[in-house]
Scaffold this active site. Sequence first.
Site, short mmCIF file in Angstrom:
data_model
loop_
_atom_site.label_atom_id
_atom_site.label_comp_id
_atom_site.label_asym_id
_atom_site.label_seq_id
_atom_site.Cartn_x
_atom_site.Cartn_y
_atom_site.Cartn_z
N CYS A 49 -26.75 -59.64 -89.76
CA CYS A 49 -27.26 -60.94 -90.22
C CYS A 49 -28.33 -60.70 -91.28
O CYS A 49 -27.99 -60.28 -92.39
CB CYS A 49 -27.73 -61.81 -89.07
SG CYS A 49 -28.88 -61.08 -87.89
N SER A 50 -29.60 -60.92 -90.97
CA SER A 50 -30.61 -60.86 -92.02
C SER A 50 -31.99 -60.50 -91.46
O SER A 50 -33.00 -60.89 -92.02
CB SER A 50 -30.69 -62.21 -92.72
OG SER A 50 -30.94 -63.23 -91.75
N CYS A 51 -32.04 -59.75 -90.34
CA CYS A 51 -33.31 -59.43 -89.70
C CYS A 51 -34.22 -58.71 -90.69
O CYS A 51 -33.78 -57.83 -91.43
CB CYS A 51 -33.05 -58.55 -88.47
SG CYS A 51 -32.06 -59.41 -87.25
N CYS A 78 -29.92 -55.03 -92.30
CA CYS A 78 -29.42 -55.71 -91.10
C CYS A 78 -27.97 -56.05 -91.40
O CYS A 78 -27.70 -57.02 -92.09
CB CYS A 78 -30.24 -56.97 -90.81
SG CYS A 78 -29.50 -57.97 -89.49
#
Lengths: 199, 199, 220, 220
Positions: free
Chosen positions: B107-109, B104
């Site tokens: 961000c941090s999905c 991702c």
Amino acid sequence: MEDHQHQLVPSEMALRVKALESLLVEKGLVDPAALDALVDTYENRVGPRNGARVVARAWTDPAYKERLLRDAPGAIAELGFLSMQGEHMVVLENTPRVHNMVVCTLCSCYPWPVLGLPPVWYKSAPYRSRAVIDPRGVLREFGVEIAPEVEVRVWDSTAELRYIVLPERPAGTEAATEDALADLVTRDSMIGVALVRLA
Amino acid sequence: MEDHQHQLVPSEMALRVKALESLLVEKGLVDPAALDALVDTYENRVGPRNGARVVARAWTDPAYKERLLRDAPGAIAELGFLSMQGEHMVVLENTPRVHNMVVCTLCSCYPWPVLGLPPVWYKSAPYRSRAVIDPRGVLREFGVEIAPEVEVRVWDSTAELRYIVLPERPAGTEAATEDALADLVTRDSMIGVALVRLA
Amino acid sequence: MNGIHDMGGMHGFGPVQAEKDEPVFHEPWEGRTHALNRALGAWKKWNIDTGRFGIEQIPPAEYLRMSYYEKWFTRNVELLVKTGLVSRAELESGRPEPGSALRTPPLRAGGVAAIALDRGIASSVEPAVTPLFAIGERVRAKNIQPVGHTRLPRYARGKTGEIHLDHGVYAFPDTSAHGLGENRQHVYSVRFAARELWGHEAPARDSVHIDLWDEYLERA
Amino acid sequence: MNGIHDMGGMHGFGPVQAEKDEPVFHEPWEGRTHALNRALGAWKKWNIDTGRFGIEQIPPAEYLRMSYYEKWFTRNVELLVKTGLVSRAELESGRPEPGSALRTPPLRAGGVAAIALDRGIASSVEPAVTPLFAIGERVRAKNIQPVGHTRLPRYARGKTGEIHLDHGVYAFPDTSAHGLGENRQHVYSVRFAARELWGHEAPARDSVHIDLWDEYLERA
């Protein structure tokens, strides 16, 4: 942002720079008198007054202006602000139809011999990031509103060329002397983020 | 980089978080027992063992694998790791010709219900910046060399879809039970930065 | 926004540093911050896009310096104030303002198990919303520079790819993050050849699949 | 490299903050750092491209945190060690290693006035080097992702423009920075329409002129 940083670190940086200078002097790698002369040069001898003299001459001497736009290094050297072999420089003329503005998105390239060292904002992330994508927004923050029909040309100094803007001569200065005109010309007007106005 | 940061700031952050939690509890905005249950859930109940069970089932049950690749949320919910209305999830099958890898960049999905919370490296700038431009270089740092003739497919989780990789079943596991297979499946293999190997 | 968070394709951050036997949380406050985020989300005062935009607005130098959960914490404090759940005065004093009402938390311990399996993104089946593109179609990611929230990464803009999957219908982040409506539309997995994105030195067969909304795309 | 320094087109750094009556140097150490940089440059152990790449290698979080001259200082320390002018042991002790030779500085006070007017970039007149492009020609900035030093900013890659000026011949940064030769070639001012760079919402007549080397360009 950056102009606050130097407040936070002076003492540690001052110590580190002093230690490095001492070591380099002791090893014979630098001459402290040369360092003094360099500091003096950029603090007192080279600065935007040089550029202002070039602009004022161009405003008052059409032949000089023609030489300046055709061969900036040569014309600037005439006034003693550039060595003959010198800096590669281009002068950008602002007109009622074109507004020029200079940036260096990748670092901090700037025409030292005619403008001195760049201000912190010129080297800062806000200016470097936004000048190319939103020049009119940046100009607005400097108090300059460019009419929609005027073409904005941004010059990103990615190579060894250095750009200065020849701002428009303000109306009402027809009788002014070259010296008086030079006093009106600001550093920011030669970067292209300000207009020259009567004081 | 980021995995060192948390060492530097714990006490100040611990105080700030505690102060905020107290305030929110006092205002009736959060239930401290719900916070306890959430911490317990992610520390002890949800994690890559869920995903490993899915992978092991797919390796041993061809009909399940077919359902998993066609309708991941439904097939994962069969094992109880996803609510029926749930997460939108896609399973990416690694084969001798295709290697899939998930990132991702923005961000941090990450697929929480089947893999738990992402490791620090997954959320870090080095992985997010490089996975899309140099996936083979990143894989090499994880000890995985992908042959030039194998296609590397990087999946950038920019929307609400969550991806997990169905790694290749290692040779020599023909007789292994589903439980034994699940023990082989690592978190990293389901992100696509590792291969499953015999222990 | 073309923020520091949009870092796909950047160099200079060094090698990936994986930690052996990494714990789920490195410090108790990280776990509490994660839990607070979920518990506050249950108020439905903001959505996932608002939350992401909140993190993107952390100044770049801070964004890179802060640890992950420090960013979450910072974002949540801002959102609590912005939505009026907490006042600046309360944050400073650490106590509820005199006379402020005692609320009832929407998420109780008993509700946690359910949300752990469901991140609450609304269903994607909406036959009324027609897809603008078909599987296999060539598309170009638009060259746009939104100053607000967007999920179209810079490295894909202006690049041509192919619709690989139609994921169904989702809220559009660029409006949803700013209270401008869900503007629901189809999201596709779009396959971009690595060479299209990064030039001819990239491996010939490699690709990057990016999930993109209808409004990010135009016919190529 | 696609480093943090390549920030043209980014959002999120806030407004430009101009300081009224800004001094040339805010602290004496800034002036000394600037002077040390010039004085050390006179050893010709590195060139302008090496120097720029040195700053680009500062890790991004540090790059954004550091003040301008702090970056210069950090870069110069690295270059001093890398070129062998100073050893790590000397940096740590602050004293020359026993038995190390006493050198003679190439720049003396008397030479300062001349270099203040000349940054020493070699002349650009080299009729033997043929330009690959002509004024008025349509060109595309290549879509390349060098991991080393480059002066082709990311925001221009893959974009089409027009040769506006031929500036003459210069060393090629991508090789020059890494000791791989000057590889001298023509540099042009290339005009890119703002809409080509940023999409159709940009003002129709605005443009960005970027100075680009022959090797960065291809016929459009």
